[in-house]
Enzyme design. Structure first.
Site, PDB file in Angstrom:
ATOM      1  CE  LYS A  55      -3.833  -2.213   2.529  1.00 55.04           C
ATOM      2  NZ  LYS A  55      -4.690  -2.107   3.746  1.00 55.04           N
ATOM      3  CE1 TYR A  61      -9.159  -2.868   0.626  1.00 57.55           C
ATOM      4  CE2 TYR A  61      -8.458  -0.815  -0.382  1.00 57.55           C
ATOM      5  CZ  TYR A  61      -8.176  -1.956   0.346  1.00 57.55           C
ATOM      6  OH  TYR A  61      -6.888  -2.177   0.793  1.00 57.55           O
ATOM      7  CG  ASN A  70      -3.296  -2.629   7.119  1.00 57.23           C
ATOM      8  OD1 ASN A  70      -3.166  -2.146   5.990  1.00 57.23           O
ATOM      9  ND2 ASN A  70      -4.370  -3.306   7.491  1.00 57.23           N
ATOM     10  CG  HIS A  79      -5.032  -6.019  -0.405  1.00 61.23           C
ATOM     11  ND1 HIS A  79      -6.239  -6.017   0.257  1.00 61.23           N
ATOM     12  CD2 HIS A  79      -5.174  -6.894  -1.439  1.00 61.23           C
ATOM     13  CE1 HIS A  79      -7.077  -6.850  -0.361  1.00 61.23           C
ATOM     14  NE2 HIS A  79      -6.460  -7.390  -1.404  1.00 61.23           N
ATOM     15  CD  GLU A 131      -8.791  -8.761  -3.658  1.00 66.33           C
ATOM     16  OE1 GLU A 131      -7.649  -9.219  -3.414  1.00 66.33           O
ATOM     17  OE2 GLU A 131      -9.594  -8.426  -2.764  1.00 66.33           O
TER      18      GLU A 131
HETATM   19  P1  IDP Z   1      -7.666  -6.950   5.270  1.00 67.09           P
HETATM   20  O1  IDP Z   1      -6.852  -5.889   4.581  1.00 67.09           O
HETATM   21  O2  IDP Z   1      -6.859  -7.621   6.363  1.00 67.09           O
HETATM   22  O3  IDP Z   1      -8.306  -7.941   4.333  1.00 67.09           O
HETATM   23  P2  IDP Z   1     -10.302  -5.752   5.558  1.00 67.09           P
HETATM   24  O4  IDP Z   1     -11.248  -6.014   6.682  1.00 67.09           O
HETATM   25  O5  IDP Z   1     -10.629  -6.308   4.225  1.00 67.09           O
HETATM   26  O6  IDP Z   1      -8.840  -6.195   6.041  1.00 67.09           O
HETATM   27  O7  IDP Z   1     -10.171  -4.172   5.452  1.00 67.09           O
HETATM   28  C1  IDP Z   1      -9.502  -3.586   4.351  1.00 67.09           C
HETATM   29  C2  IDP Z   1      -8.583  -2.493   4.848  1.00 67.09           C
HETATM   30  O8  IDP Z   1      -9.372  -1.424   5.368  1.00 67.09           O
HETATM   31  C3  IDP Z   1      -7.694  -2.911   6.028  1.00 67.09           C
HETATM   32  O9  IDP Z   1      -6.491  -3.516   5.591  1.00 67.09           O
HETATM   33  C4  IDP Z   1      -7.455  -1.601   6.734  1.00 67.09           C
HETATM   34  O10 IDP Z   1      -6.380  -0.880   6.136  1.00 67.09           O
HETATM   35  C5  IDP Z   1      -8.739  -0.846   6.490  1.00 67.09           C
HETATM   36  N1  IDP Z   1      -9.660  -0.965   7.618  1.00 67.09           N
HETATM   37  C6  IDP Z   1     -10.384  -2.057   7.958  1.00 67.09           C
HETATM   38  N2  IDP Z   1     -11.148  -1.804   9.042  1.00 67.09           N
HETATM   39  C7  IDP Z   1     -10.895  -0.522   9.381  1.00 67.09           C
HETATM   40  C8  IDP Z   1     -11.379   0.335  10.436  1.00 67.09           C
HETATM   41  O11 IDP Z   1     -12.199  -0.049  11.278  1.00 67.09           O
HETATM   42  N3  IDP Z   1     -10.860   1.600  10.459  1.00 67.09           N
HETATM   43  C9  IDP Z   1      -9.951   2.045   9.564  1.00 67.09           C
HETATM   44  N4  IDP Z   1      -9.478   1.277   8.543  1.00 67.09           N
HETATM   45  C10 IDP Z   1      -9.942   0.013   8.470  1.00 67.09           C
HETATM   46 MG    MG Z   2      -9.793  -7.674   2.949  1.00 70.54          MG
END
Ligand code: IDP
Ligand code: MG
Length: 152
Positions: free
Chosen positions: A11, A51, A114, A117, A128
């Site tokens: 990212k 997303y 984080n 992805h 994807e």
């Molecule tokens: P993942 O990346 O581990 O699959 P997902 O639940 O698909 O996690 O969420 C996509 C991305 O959205 C996450 O990697 C994170 O960067 C962001 N995200 C998820 N939940 C939150 C939240 O509650 N607050 C802010 N960002 C979030």
């Molecule tokens: Mg995800």
């Protein structure tokens, strides 16, 4: 028979922080095979499609803004159980819960930053890969001589 493929992306925070090489190295060393790689700027339309499952959630707009804020490095990795394996290499979504030794556990502190992805299932991976890569951007039929030392 082609092995499972999964989609991974460094990212904008990972690119900005100079973590691209470290992150790619984690998947290489684990034993997955890189079959697609490109640096790109994600458009808002592509971000919303990628997303789509999070549309309507409170963090959606911020997530779209963030993922389009700078270049990403998009990748396709191939191997036995590639999707689950890549998710384990990446670690828990929230870096505060990510185990040491995972990418997020070693390089990140915040949910919204984080670093990487990874597709959450083989079905998501297929979707994807299809939205980020054209067919001719992926390597087909490349047999590595080391393969037999990685998987039976
Ligand atoms: P993942 O990346 O581990 O699959 P997902 O639940 O698909 O996690 O969420 C996509 C991305 O959205 C996450 O990697 C994170 O960067 C962001 N995200 C998820 N939940 C939150 C939240 O509650 N607050 C802010 N960002 C979030
Ligand atoms: Mg995800």
């Amino acid at each position: 028979m082609a092995e499972e493929r999964t989609f991974v992306a460094v990212k904008p925070d990972g690119v900005e922080r100079g973590l691209v090489g470290d992150i790619i190295g984690r998947f290489e060393k684990r034993g997955l095979k890189l079959v697609g790689l490109k640096m790109m700027q994600v458009t808002p339309a592509l971000a919303q499609e990628h997303y789509g499952e999070h549309k309507g959630k409170p963090f959606f707009d911020g997530l779209i803004k963030f993922i389009t804020s700078g270049p990403i490095v998009a990748m396709v990795w191939e191997g036995k159980n590639a999707t689950g394996l890549a998710r384990n290499v990446i670690g828990a979504t929230n870096p505060k819960d990510a185990a040491p030794g995972t990418i997020r556990g070693d390089f990140a502190v915040d949910l919204g930053r984080n670093a990487v992805h990874g597709s959450d299932s083989p079905t998501s991976a297929e979707r994807e890969i299809g939205i980020f890569f054209k067919k001719d951007e992926l390597i087909e039929g490349w047999d590595r001589t080391i393969h037999k030392w990685i998987a039976e």
